[in-house]
Design a protein around this motif. Structure first.
Motif, mmCIF file in Angstrom:
data_model
loop_
_atom_site.group_PDB
_atom_site.id
_atom_site.type_symbol
_atom_site.label_atom_id
_atom_site.label_comp_id
_atom_site.label_asym_id
_atom_site.label_seq_id
_atom_site.Cartn_x
_atom_site.Cartn_y
_atom_site.Cartn_z
ATOM 1 N N PHE A 146 -12.601 8.960 -1.074
ATOM 2 C CA PHE A 146 -12.580 9.442 0.305
ATOM 3 C C PHE A 146 -12.344 8.308 1.302
ATOM 4 C CE2 PHE A 146 -15.232 10.368 4.167
ATOM 5 C CZ PHE A 146 -14.346 11.270 4.749
ATOM 6 N N LEU A 147 -13.043 7.183 1.148
ATOM 7 C CA LEU A 147 -12.887 6.081 2.099
ATOM 8 C C LEU A 147 -11.562 5.349 1.907
ATOM 9 C CD1 LEU A 147 -16.490 4.620 2.400
ATOM 10 C CD2 LEU A 147 -15.317 6.287 3.838
ATOM 11 N N GLN A 148 -11.081 5.261 0.660
ATOM 12 C CA GLN A 148 -9.750 4.676 0.449
ATOM 13 C C GLN A 148 -8.695 5.539 1.127
ATOM 14 O OE1 GLN A 148 -8.877 1.693 -1.403
ATOM 15 N NE2 GLN A 148 -6.974 2.070 -0.319
ATOM 16 N N HIS A 149 -8.839 6.852 1.006
ATOM 17 C CA HIS A 149 -7.907 7.782 1.652
ATOM 18 C C HIS A 149 -7.957 7.634 3.167
ATOM 19 C CE1 HIS A 149 -5.976 11.566 2.804
ATOM 20 N NE2 HIS A 149 -7.037 11.823 3.549
ATOM 21 N N ARG A 150 -9.152 7.530 3.708
ATOM 22 C CA ARG A 150 -9.306 7.516 5.164
ATOM 23 C C ARG A 150 -8.923 6.189 5.796
ATOM 24 N NH1 ARG A 150 -14.481 9.743 8.661
ATOM 25 N NH2 ARG A 150 -13.657 9.177 10.701
ATOM 26 N N PHE A 151 -9.235 5.073 5.133
ATOM 27 C CA PHE A 151 -9.064 3.770 5.768
ATOM 28 C C PHE A 151 -8.056 2.849 5.092
ATOM 29 C CE2 PHE A 151 -13.610 4.863 6.835
ATOM 30 C CZ PHE A 151 -13.366 5.119 8.184
ATOM 31 N N GLY A 152 -7.485 3.273 3.972
ATOM 32 C CA GLY A 152 -6.518 2.420 3.288
ATOM 33 C C GLY A 152 -5.284 2.147 4.130
ATOM 34 N N GLU A 153 -4.756 0.939 4.032
ATOM 35 C CA GLU A 153 -3.602 0.545 4.854
ATOM 36 C C GLU A 153 -2.317 1.265 4.448
ATOM 37 O OE1 GLU A 153 -6.548 -2.778 4.855
ATOM 38 O OE2 GLU A 153 -5.610 -1.541 3.314
ATOM 39 N N ALA A 154 -2.216 1.621 3.168
ATOM 40 C CA ALA A 154 -0.992 2.250 2.665
ATOM 41 C C ALA A 154 -1.362 3.372 1.700
ATOM 42 C CB ALA A 154 -0.121 1.218 1.951
ATOM 43 N N PRO A 155 -0.523 4.393 1.574
ATOM 44 C CA PRO A 155 -0.800 5.479 0.629
ATOM 45 C C PRO A 155 -0.936 4.947 -0.784
ATOM 46 C CG PRO A 155 0.996 6.076 2.113
ATOM 47 C CD PRO A 155 0.740 4.616 2.326
ATOM 48 N N GLY A 156 -1.863 5.504 -1.537
ATOM 49 C CA GLY A 156 -2.065 5.054 -2.909
ATOM 50 C C GLY A 156 -2.692 6.135 -3.764
ATOM 51 N N TYR A 157 -2.890 5.820 -5.025
ATOM 52 C CA TYR A 157 -3.498 6.726 -5.993
ATOM 53 C C TYR A 157 -4.930 7.034 -5.575
ATOM 54 C CZ TYR A 157 -4.914 8.410 -10.623
ATOM 55 O OH TYR A 157 -5.375 9.167 -11.665
#
Length: 260
Positions: A146-157
């Motif tokens: 959830f936090l990678q989705h919300r705050f990640g700089e670029a789209p990812g797995y």
């Protein structure tokens, strides 16, 4: 005895060739072929992501910090093909690091720095519970996704920048239905199907989003740290799962989403 000696010698030799880049809050370990400029950019990214994660977590009065007290080590790894966390160490594949900061390198999966740092800074009450050889990381991976989705700089797995609810609905059609949430971790760790593993990650992240959106961050962390679902939300886990399934069904344009 000889095997033990050779193992010690190997570890010593490996560390001799590794370089270290130390900051106030973490150390990056890397090999000589990784340019210093790349390491400096990686350090800046890790520092920014760390600040974002802790800023988010500290919004909740339920968050009391991490039981992992050792200094964080970010290891630029030749061995691991996917990002991985163990205790105070996160492994980021060298290929992905070079891809992120050097022209001519390409890896669409990203470094997942936020995901792995969440595992260091937010340890659920279930982390050490074992089932079929795996730790109880359903909540840990849900929060990390959830936090990678919300705050990640670029789209990812695993969502590649897509809305988590929509991504779950779409992936569940390919898989043949939703995975029961109680089985998500088992599927994630043992699935022979790439779509099964991805769907499990997506479901954990989407269920985390559902809980935070409907009950708030403080209540979510009460669950994360082991309190009873009915006491916190007024609903059992099974009832919450049905609420979540109904929500996911609204994002499937082809047919109603069913459990697998």
């Amino acid at each position: 005895m000889l095997k033990r000696y050779l193992l010690i010698l190997f570890i010593f030799s490996a560390s001799t060739y590794a370089k270290s880049f130390k900051t106030e809050h973490f150390t990056i370990e890397y090999d000589e072929n990784v340019p210093l400029g790349v390491v400096e950019q990686l350090a800046s990214r890790v520092s920014e992501n760390r600040n974002v994660i802790l800023g988010y977590l500290n919004q909740s009065k339920q968050y009391k910090g991490t039981p992992i007290k050792e200094g964080v080590i970010v290891y630029v790894s030749k061995k691991h093909r996917i990002p991985y966390q163990y205790l105070n160490t996160i492994h980021i594949p060298e290929k992905r690091v070079l891809s992120a900061f050097l022209k001519g390198h390409s890896d669409k999966n990203g470094m997942a720095i936020i995901h792995e740092l969440v595992h260091v800074y937010a340890v659920s009450a279930f982390r050490k519970q074992k089932k079929k050889g795996y730790g109880g990381r359903f909540f840990d991976d849900g929060l990390a996704v959830f936090l990678q989705h919300r705050f990640g700089e670029a789209p990812g797995y695993p969502d590649f920048g897509k809305d988590l609810y929509r991504a779950v609905a779409k992936a569940s059609v390919k898989y043949g239905g939703l995975i029961p949430l109680a089985e998500a971790e088992t599927v994630r760790n043992s699935s022979k199907s790439g779509i099964g593993r991805r769907l499990a990650y997506l479901q954990e992240g989407a269920f985390t989003q559902f809980l935070i959106e409907n009950y708030g961050l403080d209540s979510y962390f009460r669950l994360y740290f082991g309190e009873n679902f009915s006491a916190v939300t007024g609903r059992t886990f099974a009832e919450l799962e049905q609420d979540w399934i109904s929500l996911i069904g609204r994002f499937d344009n082809k047919k109603s989403v069913e459990r697998h």
